[in-house]
Write a protein that holds these residues in place. Structure first.
Motif, PDB file in Angstrom:
ATOM      1  N   PHE A  44      -6.198 -13.266   2.880  1.00 52.79           N
ATOM      2  CA  PHE A  44      -6.082 -11.870   3.063  1.00 52.79           C
ATOM      3  C   PHE A  44      -5.450 -11.963   4.086  1.00 52.79           C
ATOM      4  O   PHE A  44      -4.097 -10.675   3.621  1.00 52.79           O
ATOM      5  N   ASP A  61       3.182  -8.589   3.782  1.00 54.37           N
ATOM      6  CA  ASP A  61       3.312  -7.717   2.711  1.00 54.37           C
ATOM      7  C   ASP A  61       3.042  -6.135   3.228  1.00 54.37           C
ATOM      8  O   ASP A  61       3.273  -5.092   2.600  1.00 54.37           O
ATOM      9  N   TRP A  62       2.682  -5.652   4.369  1.00 53.92           N
ATOM     10  CA  TRP A  62       1.946  -4.280   4.941  1.00 53.92           C
ATOM     11  C   TRP A  62       2.953  -3.343   4.580  1.00 53.92           C
ATOM     12  O   TRP A  62       2.366  -2.554   4.423  1.00 53.92           O
ATOM     13  N   SER A 116      -4.121  -8.707  -3.535  1.00 48.27           N
ATOM     14  CA  SER A 116      -4.726  -8.745  -2.512  1.00 48.27           C
ATOM     15  C   SER A 116      -5.346  -8.214  -2.005  1.00 48.27           C
ATOM     16  O   SER A 116      -6.182  -8.438  -1.450  1.00 48.27           O
ATOM     17  N   LEU A 117      -5.432  -7.296  -2.349  1.00 48.40           N
ATOM     18  CA  LEU A 117      -6.947  -5.735  -1.664  1.00 48.40           C
ATOM     19  C   LEU A 117      -7.351  -6.100  -2.803  1.00 48.40           C
ATOM     20  O   LEU A 117      -8.627  -6.037  -2.461  1.00 48.40           O
ATOM     21  N   TYR A 168      -1.548 -10.196   2.995  1.00 51.18           N
ATOM     22  CA  TYR A 168      -1.356  -8.176   2.967  1.00 51.18           C
ATOM     23  C   TYR A 168      -0.765  -7.989   4.115  1.00 51.18           C
ATOM     24  O   TYR A 168       0.220  -7.552   3.792  1.00 51.18           O
ATOM     25  N   SER A 191      -2.764   2.463   0.176  1.00 52.29           N
ATOM     26  CA  SER A 191      -3.411   1.136   0.541  1.00 52.29           C
ATOM     27  C   SER A 191      -2.933   0.319   2.411  1.00 52.29           C
ATOM     28  O   SER A 191      -3.632  -0.928   2.287  1.00 52.29           O
ATOM     29  N   THR A 192      -1.931   0.945   2.206  1.00 53.90           N
ATOM     30  CA  THR A 192      -1.785   0.325   3.953  1.00 53.90           C
ATOM     31  C   THR A 192      -2.697   1.313   5.303  1.00 53.90           C
ATOM     32  O   THR A 192      -3.643   1.127   5.247  1.00 53.90           O
ATOM     33  N   ARG A 229       1.057  -6.969  -2.991  1.00 50.68           N
ATOM     34  CA  ARG A 229      -0.416  -6.281  -1.916  1.00 50.68           C
ATOM     35  C   ARG A 229      -1.693  -5.950  -3.029  1.00 50.68           C
ATOM     36  O   ARG A 229      -2.481  -6.224  -2.826  1.00 50.68           O
TER      37      ARG A 229
END
Length: 427
Positions: free
Chosen positions: A334, A341-342, A316-317, A338, A252-253, A313
């Motif tokens: 966003f 929280d990355w 956010s996505l 995001y 997710s990152t 997260r």
């Protein structure tokens, strides 16, 4: 005692200078890892390579970056931090420079995937965990947060500049800038990075004067250390909870957003510089978010912190596909949520690994957990590229990534539900 330690004297602990040097190493590695996302569109235009083909090279890079973690941590135990990092930086600089000559996809896979991916895997989170556990007894969460934030700072420093160079001068100039940045860090490591506090006649920062100092020299080979630790840790449930939650973290990152956001912005009519600037803004927020996360992990339950990090997260996505349709506030909102929280998940994950497996084994165990992170990133980098090529949009990939984060927010609540550490020693 080296000359830098003599000059510093008693003004501050040498561990903080070590943190600064390692921060710069991680900064150079972060800029190197971010480079393929800037090169994706120029390579597509010049050579006609599809995004799925380019994503394959990036996914190999990401996977090797993670798989090198446990072996890098083991090599640092066996051969020392400084020689291991010097070899990695030299390989990274040479590989990036060599890529200026590539003209075929297999060359990108070999150079950026295998050579650069393996080298950046040494200058990664396992290096941070090793340095933190050797040099600090207190403030470990804060220091881990600072070092982890170097990845965000790497995006902040490199991405807009590299995107601008790619847009005006071509992608080959980009690789020369990145290779030069990696080469500049080499003498700093050679002259300013001691092996451990005892090398400069010090104790770890925050350690009581009467506490015993670890001086044991590891004699086993790195493969034996890495696989022996894996064999022990993999018998515990906590290892797999940490592994799969970090798999989702990577997916997710840097696997999805780090690789595809610039290209995604291009689908909505934004330039490469605008997309890179959005990533850089997220890097600014993450610099604060990850450092704050390290501070919080010294004070609060790491499971609860991870629950909130993964949950927010994921939301956010799921919001991201809608953000492009909101005129002004969509993408900034966003980027704020995001970005904070990355990679804020790293300090509490390291804290949990240390609590469960102990100070000595934790860096190698965490190296295997990082391998899960990067396997997840490789999965997302390739999968999102294939979905974009087949569907013409990233929306489905965003929803899948967000849903996985919500699953991770539940998994992490089950980690370390016991009172005593679990042994994880090399066989």
């Amino acid at each position: 005692m080296n000359w830098a330690a003599r000059r510093i004297g008693g003004r501050f602990h040498y561990g903080w200078l070590t943190v600064a040097v390692v921060f710069l190493v991680l900064l150079a590695a972060a800029g190197t890892r971010a480079t393929p996302s800037v090169m994706m569109v120029p390579l597509e235009h010049q050579f006609g390579w599809s995004r799925a083909t380019i994503s394959l090279a990036i996914s190999v890079n990401i996977a090797l970056y993670g798989l090198m973690g446990p072996f890098a941590a083991a090599a640092m135990q066996r051969f020392g931090i400084r020689p291991t990092v010097l070899v990695a930086l030299s390989t990274m600089a040479a590989g990036v420079a060599l890529s200026s000559l590539m003209t075929a996809p297999w060359q990108m896979i070999l150079i950026w995937g295998v050579m650069v991916g393996g080298a950046t895997g040494v200058a990664a989170l396992s290096l941070s965990a090793t340095v933190v556990n050797r040099w600090f007894t207190t403030h470990r969460g804060l220091v881990m947060g600072i070092l982890t934030a170097s990845s965000a700072t790497g995006q902040l420093v490199f991405l807009p500049l590299l995107a601008s160079i790619a847009e005006h001068h071509g992608w080959r100039q980009v690789v020369w800038v990145v290779a030069g940045a990696a080469a500049i860090v080499l003498p700093l490591v050679a002259f300013l990075l001691p092996e451990r506090p005892a090398s400069v006649a010090l104790r770890p920062f925050g350690e009581a004067p009467g506490a015993p100092v670890a001086t044991r020299i590891e004699t086993k080979n790195p493969l034996q250390i890495a696989f022996g630790t894996l064999a022990s840790a993999s018998k515990t449930r906590d290892f797999w909870l940490l592994f799969f939650s970090f798999f989702i973290c990577g997916a997710s990152t840097n696997g999805y957003i780090g690789t595809h956001l610039i290209a995604m912005c291009g689908d909505y009519g934004m330039t490469e510089v605008q997309g890179a600037s959005l990533l850089a803004a997220m890097g600014i927020f993450d610099l604060f978010g990850t450092t704050l996360s390290g501070w919080l992990s010294d004070r609060f339950n790491s499971r609860v912190l991870l629950f909130w990090y993964y949950g927010l997260r994921g939301l956010s996505l799921m919001y991201l596909p809608h953000a492009f349709g909101i005129d002004f506030y969509g993408l900034p909102i966003f980027a704020l949520f995001y970005g904070l929280d990355w990679i804020a998940t790293v300090p509490p994950t390291v804290r949990l690994a240390t609590d469960v497996y102990g100070k000595e084994a934790a860096p190698v165990v965490f190296g295997w957990i990082v391998a899960g992170h990067q396997l997840g990133a490789a999965f997302a980098a390739l999968g999102a590229g294939m979905l974009r090529s087949s569907l013409g949009t990233y929306t489905v990939a965003s929803m899948i990534s967000g849903g996985l984060c919500l699953v991770a927010s539940v998994l992490v609540l089950r980690i370390n539900r016991r009172d005593r550490p679990v042994a994880a020693q090399a066989a």
